[in-house]
Design a protein around this motif. Structure first.
Motif, PDB file in Angstrom:
ATOM      1  N   GLN A  28       0.839  -1.199   0.000  1.00  0.00           N
ATOM      2  CA  GLN A  28       0.000   0.000   0.000  1.00  0.00           C
ATOM      3  C   GLN A  28       0.879   1.257   0.000  1.00  0.00           C
ATOM      4  O   GLN A  28       1.512   1.567   1.016  1.00  0.00           O
ATOM      5  N   PRO A  29       0.927   1.992  -1.114  1.00  0.00           N
ATOM      6  CA  PRO A  29       1.777   3.182  -1.158  1.00  0.00           C
ATOM      7  C   PRO A  29       1.497   4.181  -0.031  1.00  0.00           C
ATOM      8  O   PRO A  29       2.427   4.753   0.537  1.00  0.00           O
ATOM      9  N   PHE A  30       0.222   4.375   0.339  1.00  0.00           N
ATOM     10  CA  PHE A  30      -0.081   5.337   1.386  1.00  0.00           C
ATOM     11  C   PHE A  30       0.443   4.875   2.741  1.00  0.00           C
ATOM     12  O   PHE A  30       0.957   5.671   3.528  1.00  0.00           O
ATOM     13  N   SER A  31       0.336   3.592   3.009  1.00  0.00           N
ATOM     14  CA  SER A  31       0.870   3.056   4.266  1.00  0.00           C
ATOM     15  C   SER A  31       2.380   3.221   4.334  1.00  0.00           C
ATOM     16  O   SER A  31       2.932   3.523   5.397  1.00  0.00           O
ATOM     17  N   ARG A  32       3.055   3.028   3.211  1.00  0.00           N
ATOM     18  CA  ARG A  32       4.511   3.251   3.181  1.00  0.00           C
ATOM     19  C   ARG A  32       4.815   4.723   3.455  1.00  0.00           C
ATOM     20  O   ARG A  32       5.768   5.044   4.173  1.00  0.00           O
ATOM     21  N   LEU A  33       4.016   5.628   2.901  1.00  0.00           N
ATOM     22  CA  LEU A  33       4.207   7.061   3.131  1.00  0.00           C
ATOM     23  C   LEU A  33       4.047   7.410   4.606  1.00  0.00           C
ATOM     24  O   LEU A  33       4.856   8.152   5.174  1.00  0.00           O
ATOM     25  N   ILE A  34       3.027   6.856   5.247  1.00  0.00           N
ATOM     26  CA  ILE A  34       2.784   7.112   6.667  1.00  0.00           C
ATOM     27  C   ILE A  34       3.898   6.507   7.521  1.00  0.00           C
ATOM     28  O   ILE A  34       4.266   7.039   8.554  1.00  0.00           O
ATOM     29  N   GLY A  35       4.423   5.364   7.089  1.00  0.00           N
ATOM     30  CA  GLY A  35       5.489   4.706   7.846  1.00  0.00           C
ATOM     31  C   GLY A  35       4.981   3.737   8.887  1.00  0.00           C
ATOM     32  O   GLY A  35       5.668   3.443   9.869  1.00  0.00           O
ATOM     33  N   VAL A  36       3.789   3.198   8.694  1.00  0.00           N
ATOM     34  CA  VAL A  36       3.177   2.299   9.677  1.00  0.00           C
ATOM     35  C   VAL A  36       3.955   0.989   9.783  1.00  0.00           C
ATOM     36  O   VAL A  36       4.531   0.513   8.816  1.00  0.00           O
ATOM     37  N   GLU A  37       3.960   0.454  10.998  1.00  0.00           N
ATOM     38  CA  GLU A  37       4.617  -0.819  11.283  1.00  0.00           C
ATOM     39  C   GLU A  37       3.606  -1.750  11.954  1.00  0.00           C
ATOM     40  O   GLU A  37       2.732  -1.303  12.687  1.00  0.00           O
ATOM     41  N   VAL A  38       3.755  -3.034  11.702  1.00  0.00           N
ATOM     42  CA  VAL A  38       2.878  -4.032  12.320  1.00  0.00           C
ATOM     43  C   VAL A  38       3.416  -4.366  13.703  1.00  0.00           C
ATOM     44  O   VAL A  38       4.602  -4.614  13.877  1.00  0.00           O
ATOM     45  N   GLY A  39       2.528  -4.356  14.670  1.00  0.00           N
ATOM     46  CA  GLY A  39       2.873  -4.805  16.017  1.00  0.00           C
ATOM     47  C   GLY A  39       2.380  -6.223  16.195  1.00  0.00           C
ATOM     48  O   GLY A  39       2.519  -7.058  15.302  1.00  0.00           O
ATOM     49  N   GLU A  40       1.735  -6.493  17.295  1.00  0.00           N
ATOM     50  CA  GLU A  40       1.217  -7.836  17.579  1.00  0.00           C
ATOM     51  C   GLU A  40      -0.017  -8.126  16.732  1.00  0.00           C
ATOM     52  O   GLU A  40      -0.876  -7.267  16.546  1.00  0.00           O
ATOM     53  N   VAL A  41      -0.093  -9.335  16.220  1.00  0.00           N
ATOM     54  CA  VAL A  41      -1.265  -9.796  15.475  1.00  0.00           C
ATOM     55  C   VAL A  41      -1.654 -11.160  16.033  1.00  0.00           C
ATOM     56  O   VAL A  41      -0.816 -12.055  16.138  1.00  0.00           O
ATOM     57  N   GLY A  42      -2.906 -11.311  16.415  1.00  0.00           N
ATOM     58  CA  GLY A  42      -3.417 -12.584  16.916  1.00  0.00           C
ATOM     59  C   GLY A  42      -4.858 -12.732  16.488  1.00  0.00           C
ATOM     60  O   GLY A  42      -5.455 -11.810  15.929  1.00  0.00           O
ATOM     61  N   TYR A  43      -5.433 -13.873  16.746  1.00  0.00           N
ATOM     62  CA  TYR A  43      -6.817 -14.107  16.346  1.00  0.00           C
ATOM     63  C   TYR A  43      -7.735 -13.092  17.031  1.00  0.00           C
ATOM     64  O   TYR A  43      -7.811 -13.025  18.257  1.00  0.00           O
ATOM     65  N   GLY A  44      -8.381 -12.239  16.218  1.00  0.00           N
ATOM     66  CA  GLY A  44      -9.335 -11.267  16.734  1.00  0.00           C
ATOM     67  C   GLY A  44      -8.745  -9.939  17.176  1.00  0.00           C
ATOM     68  O   GLY A  44      -9.473  -9.076  17.654  1.00  0.00           O
ATOM     69  N   HIS A  45      -7.447  -9.738  16.996  1.00  0.00           N
ATOM     70  CA  HIS A  45      -6.867  -8.440  17.382  1.00  0.00           C
ATOM     71  C   HIS A  45      -5.593  -8.142  16.593  1.00  0.00           C
ATOM     72  O   HIS A  45      -4.946  -9.055  16.074  1.00  0.00           O
ATOM     73  N   ALA A  46      -5.283  -6.871  16.521  1.00  0.00           N
ATOM     74  CA  ALA A  46      -4.078  -6.431  15.820  1.00  0.00           C
ATOM     75  C   ALA A  46      -3.642  -5.080  16.378  1.00  0.00           C
ATOM     76  O   ALA A  46      -4.460  -4.283  16.830  1.00  0.00           O
ATOM     77  N   THR A  47      -2.335  -4.855  16.338  1.00  0.00           N
ATOM     78  CA  THR A  47      -1.766  -3.585  16.779  1.00  0.00           C
ATOM     79  C   THR A  47      -0.883  -3.025  15.675  1.00  0.00           C
ATOM     80  O   THR A  47      -0.077  -3.743  15.090  1.00  0.00           O
ATOM     81  N   LEU A  48      -1.067  -1.744  15.391  1.00  0.00           N
ATOM     82  CA  LEU A  48      -0.215  -1.031  14.439  1.00  0.00           C
ATOM     83  C   LEU A  48       0.534   0.067  15.179  1.00  0.00           C
ATOM     84  O   LEU A  48       0.049   0.606  16.172  1.00  0.00           O
ATOM     85  N   ARG A  49       1.711   0.392  14.674  1.00  0.00           N
ATOM     86  CA  ARG A  49       2.565   1.431  15.265  1.00  0.00           C
ATOM     87  C   ARG A  49       2.919   2.434  14.173  1.00  0.00           C
ATOM     88  O   ARG A  49       3.303   2.041  13.073  1.00  0.00           O
ATOM     89  N   ILE A  50       2.788   3.715  14.490  1.00  0.00           N
ATOM     90  CA  ILE A  50       3.137   4.772  13.535  1.00  0.00           C
ATOM     91  C   ILE A  50       4.157   5.698  14.187  1.00  0.00           C
ATOM     92  O   ILE A  50       3.822   6.458  15.104  1.00  0.00           O
ATOM     93  N   PRO A  51       5.411   5.630  13.739  1.00  0.00           N
ATOM     94  CA  PRO A  51       6.409   6.581  14.248  1.00  0.00           C
ATOM     95  C   PRO A  51       5.999   8.001  13.845  1.00  0.00           C
ATOM     96  O   PRO A  51       5.583   8.237  12.712  1.00  0.00           O
ATOM     97  N   LEU A  52       6.101   8.916  14.785  1.00  0.00           N
ATOM     98  CA  LEU A  52       5.684  10.288  14.497  1.00  0.00           C
ATOM     99  C   LEU A  52       6.861  11.113  13.996  1.00  0.00           C
ATOM    100  O   LEU A  52       7.982  10.981  14.481  1.00  0.00           O
TER     101      LEU A  52
END
Length: 141
Positions: free
Chosen positions: A19-43
């Motif tokens: 996803q070009p926009f996600s690359r632009l934002i700089g998002v990173e994947v944190g924990e992913v498990g069944y029914g939940h997910a965490t994303l991290r965005i460096p500011l």
């Protein structure tokens, strides 16, 4: 026994990398498990508005994507956001954002998801800055 997520952290990373926009934002994947997910965005400066706090569009992006990734762990990787609402609770700034989302309920094709977005300081302190709820649908591709 815990269920295996339909989307793993490495698959989530590949989806974000495509996803070009996600690359632009700089998002990173944190924990992913069944029914939940965490994303991290460096500011960084480019993600702020004129008052020096995180732009609402960045917070909305964090909500949208974390809601969809959480739903993807139960519905599979081909999902789209049907709609979501976000409440901005306080101005945010710090080292990075942490968006945690979880599935509240789901069928085989739809999921109701909620997320909380925290700003995290360089010292590790956290403050809740936004909350969202959304409806995510599995799509046939």
């Amino acid at each position: 026994m815990a269920e295996t997520p339909a989307v793993t952290a490495s698959e989530a990373e590949a989806i974000l990398a495509s996803q070009p926009f996600s690359r632009l934002i700089g998002v990173e994947v944190g924990e992913v498990g069944y029914g939940h997910a965490t994303l991290r965005i460096p500011l960084r400066e480019e993600l702020l508005q004129q008052f020096g706090t995180v732009h609402g569009g960045v917070l909305s992006y964090a909500a949208d994507n974390s809601l969809a990734f959480a739903a993807g762990t139960v519905l599979g990787p081909n999902v789209l956001t049907r709609g979501f609402s976000v409440d901005f609770l306080r101005p945010s700034n710090g080292d990075h954002l942490r968006a945690y989302a979880e599935v509240v309920n789901h069928t085989s094709r739809n999921a109701l998801t909620r997320c909380e977005i925290f700003t995290v300081g360089t010292d590790g302190s956290e403050a809740l800055v936004a909350a969202a709820q959304g409806s995510i649908a599995r799509v046939d591709r």
